[in-house]
Design an enzyme around this catalytic site. Structure first.
Site, PDB file in Angstrom:
ATOM      1  N   ASP A 105       0.813  -1.212   0.000  1.00  0.00           N
ATOM      2  CA  ASP A 105       0.000   0.000   0.000  1.00  0.00           C
ATOM      3  C   ASP A 105       0.847   1.263   0.000  1.00  0.00           C
ATOM      4  OD1 ASP A 105      -2.137  -1.670   0.038  1.00  0.00           O
ATOM      5  OD2 ASP A 105      -2.790  -1.206   2.076  1.00  0.00           O
TER       6      ASP A 105
ATOM      7  N   ARG B 118      -0.261   5.393  17.486  1.00  0.00           N
ATOM      8  CA  ARG B 118      -0.510   6.324  16.390  1.00  0.00           C
ATOM      9  C   ARG B 118      -0.130   7.772  16.721  1.00  0.00           C
ATOM     10  NH1 ARG B 118       0.240   2.227  14.151  1.00  0.00           N
ATOM     11  NH2 ARG B 118      -1.319   1.052  12.992  1.00  0.00           N
TER      12      ARG B 118
ATOM     13  N   ASP C 186      -7.609   4.349  12.631  1.00  0.00           N
ATOM     14  CA  ASP C 186      -6.296   4.964  12.551  1.00  0.00           C
ATOM     15  C   ASP C 186      -6.279   6.270  11.781  1.00  0.00           C
ATOM     16  OD1 ASP C 186      -5.082   3.121  14.148  1.00  0.00           O
ATOM     17  OD2 ASP C 186      -4.255   1.917  12.521  1.00  0.00           O
TER      18      ASP C 186
ATOM     19  N   SER D  13      -4.472  -9.280   8.920  1.00  0.00           N
ATOM     20  CA  SER D  13      -3.992  -7.910   9.017  1.00  0.00           C
ATOM     21  C   SER D  13      -3.437  -7.744  10.423  1.00  0.00           C
ATOM     22  CB  SER D  13      -5.150  -6.923   8.787  1.00  0.00           C
ATOM     23  OG  SER D  13      -4.717  -5.599   9.020  1.00  0.00           O
TER      24      SER D  13
END
Length: 494
Positions: free
Chosen positions: A108, A189, A218, A270
């Site tokens: 990605d 994050r 996120d 994931s």
């Protein structure tokens, strides 16, 4: 909107940016490694002396720069794809000067690099934060970034900052989301996004970008941090803009733009890993009725296969913050890493959770948090000695809101910061040690001690004492139970 300042797909705008800073003064802390390293591991082996420093890769060399110093952006001349002069013309969707991209090296983010250059006519600085995800995820990033068309790669070791300034405050607060989740991704994050804002300032970028999808939490966590720390930055979120809908589309786009596909085998799960936890989502986990497969777990052994003998650990705590393991004072990151290893071999810290995402949907995830589970139990247990009943009740009620704010990406919200100050005050006497027994997936407290303990053996003992007169209980019970007694008298007409 995808940007803080709206960028029209049909217009071209030039945005003011900070110029790159040069550090021309000699500094013994600066280390330049000329030539290519045979492996990123050579550099990572020096991580103990590089905490909080930036590793800047330009054209095959690494520069380790102390934090708070500027990072000079240098355009690489031998990238796998042609690097155009980003200041000339614009892209298909507008014009940006330079974008700092949260970069992992996966499919990605490798595709996002040429997409940003094509659509915004900009230079792309790839940024990777080391929050303890493991050396394998960091190895080879320089080559991947250059092959994608990036002008620069910046890697920062944030492990100590992550544990000290994000994990431990949550631990002190007792923050846990929806009864189970110890906020592993939620805490990581903001520290990453904060570092991105710093790098954007240092390299003179006018925008930041991330690879979060439009269905997850996120995206919110990254962008609220950007808002709080530099509202002038533009934010580009490709997954909310582009026509790529899945893995095959991404591979096709990569081939079209001569970007090597960075992976050949897709994990069925994931995952997100950092020093605090490892999360698993997707595949059979999407049906909450399915039991996770035994081979899915990576940080911990199956409790059934754990050692037959228990292991005892002693956690030293100072004002609600863990500081030592078995009598040895360790740095925050070292302490957590050691406990991850110990807890992992005993199958500690596995949870299976159906949670409510911030964006409204439910999702199912499985989390491994071996060291964090041990620390959470230790800190909470010590509070039973040092805090009174009313304080524990208030702290627990505030912890729910604290966890909600962290989960929702509001780390830099004044409300969370104010609550953190309250938690710091409440736990200023939560100092001492806790001994725990680890055995086949379970954590049991076997002992606790504190110089500020409110527990008094001479009062709590069943033996008679001078401080507590058992006869006083009769009057207390009559007064405490008076409302119930009056209600009963009313019903009986007394």
């Amino acid at each position: 909107m995808a940007q803080l300042k709206t960028i029209s797909p049909t217009s071209s705008i030039n945005l003011a940016s900070y110029g790159p800073r040069r550090n021309t003064l000699p500094n013994p802390d600066n280390l330049i490694c000329s030539g290519k390293l045979s492996s990123f591991q050579e550099l990572s082996g020096k991580s103990s002396s590089l905490h909080g420093h930036a590793i800047v890769s330009n054209n095959g060399s690494f520069t380790i720069t102390p934090k708070n110093q500027g990072i000079q952006a240098v355009l690489s001349s031998n990238t796998g794809t042609e690097v155009t002069k980003a200041t000339e013309g614009g892209g298909l969707r507008g014009k940006l000067n330079k974008v700092v991209l949260a970069y992992s090296g996966g499919l990605d983010t490798s595709v996002i690099v040429p997409w940003l250059r094509e659509n915004y006519g900009c230079e792309v600085v790839c940024f990777t934060a080391d929050v303890g995800q493991g050396i394998k995820e960091l190895d080879g990033l320089e080559q991947k970034a250059k092959a994608s068309g990036a002008c620069q790669l910046v890697v920062k070791d944030l492990k100590e900052e992550f544990v000290r300034d994000y994990i431990f405050p949550c631990l002190r607060a007792g923050a846990i989301y929806e009864r189970k989740y110890l906020l592993g991704t939620s805490m990581a994050r903001p520290v990453i996004a904060k570092a991105m804002v710093d790098v954007a300032r240092e390299v003179g970028a006018d925008a930041v970008s991330h690879g979060c999808t439009g269905k997850g939490n996120d995206q919110v966590r990254f962008e609220l941090t950007f808002f709080a720390l530099n509202p002038e930055l533009n934010v580009v979120a490709p997954w909310r803009e582009w026509d790529i809908t899945g893995r095959e589309d991404a591979i096709e786009y990569a081939k079209k733009h001569n970007v090597p596909v960075p992976v050949t085998k897709k994990s069925i799960y994931s995952r997100d890993r950092n020093l605090w936890h490892l999360s698993h989502e997707g595949d059979i986990l999407e049906d909450p009725a399915n039991e996770p497969k035994k081979d899915m777990y990576m940080m911990s052994v199956d409790p059934e296969d754990a050692p037959a003998e228990p292991e005892y650990v002693e956690i030293g705590i100072d004002s609600g913050i863990p500081v030592s393991l078995n009598g040895d004072t360790l740095s925050p990151a070292s302490l957590l890493a050691e406990l991850n290893e110990i807890g992992g071999r005993h199958g500690i810290g596995r949870i299976d959770l159906v949670e409510n995402r911030l964006v409204g949907m439910k999702s199912r995830g499985v989390y491994e948090t071996p060291g964090g589970t041990i620390l959470f139990n230790a800190v909470r247990e010590l509070e039973t000695l040092t805090l009174d009943r009313e304080t524990i009740q208030v702290k627990d009620s505030l912890a729910l809101k604290y966890a909600e704010l962290v989960y929702a990406g509001r780390w830099f919200d004044p409300l969370r910061e104010s609550m953190d100050a309250v938690m710091e005050k409440i736990t200023e006497t939560t100092t001492g040690s806790v001994t725990l027994k680890l055995y086949k997936g379970s954590v049991s407290v076997t002992g606790r001690t504190s110089p500020y303990s409110l527990y008094r053996e001479d009062i709590s003992s069943f033996e008679s004492g001078d401080i507590y007169n058992q006869a006083d209980a009769a009057g207390f019970i009559r007064l405490y139970g008076l409302p119930m007694r009056v209600r009963a008298m009313l019903k009986k007409g007394i």
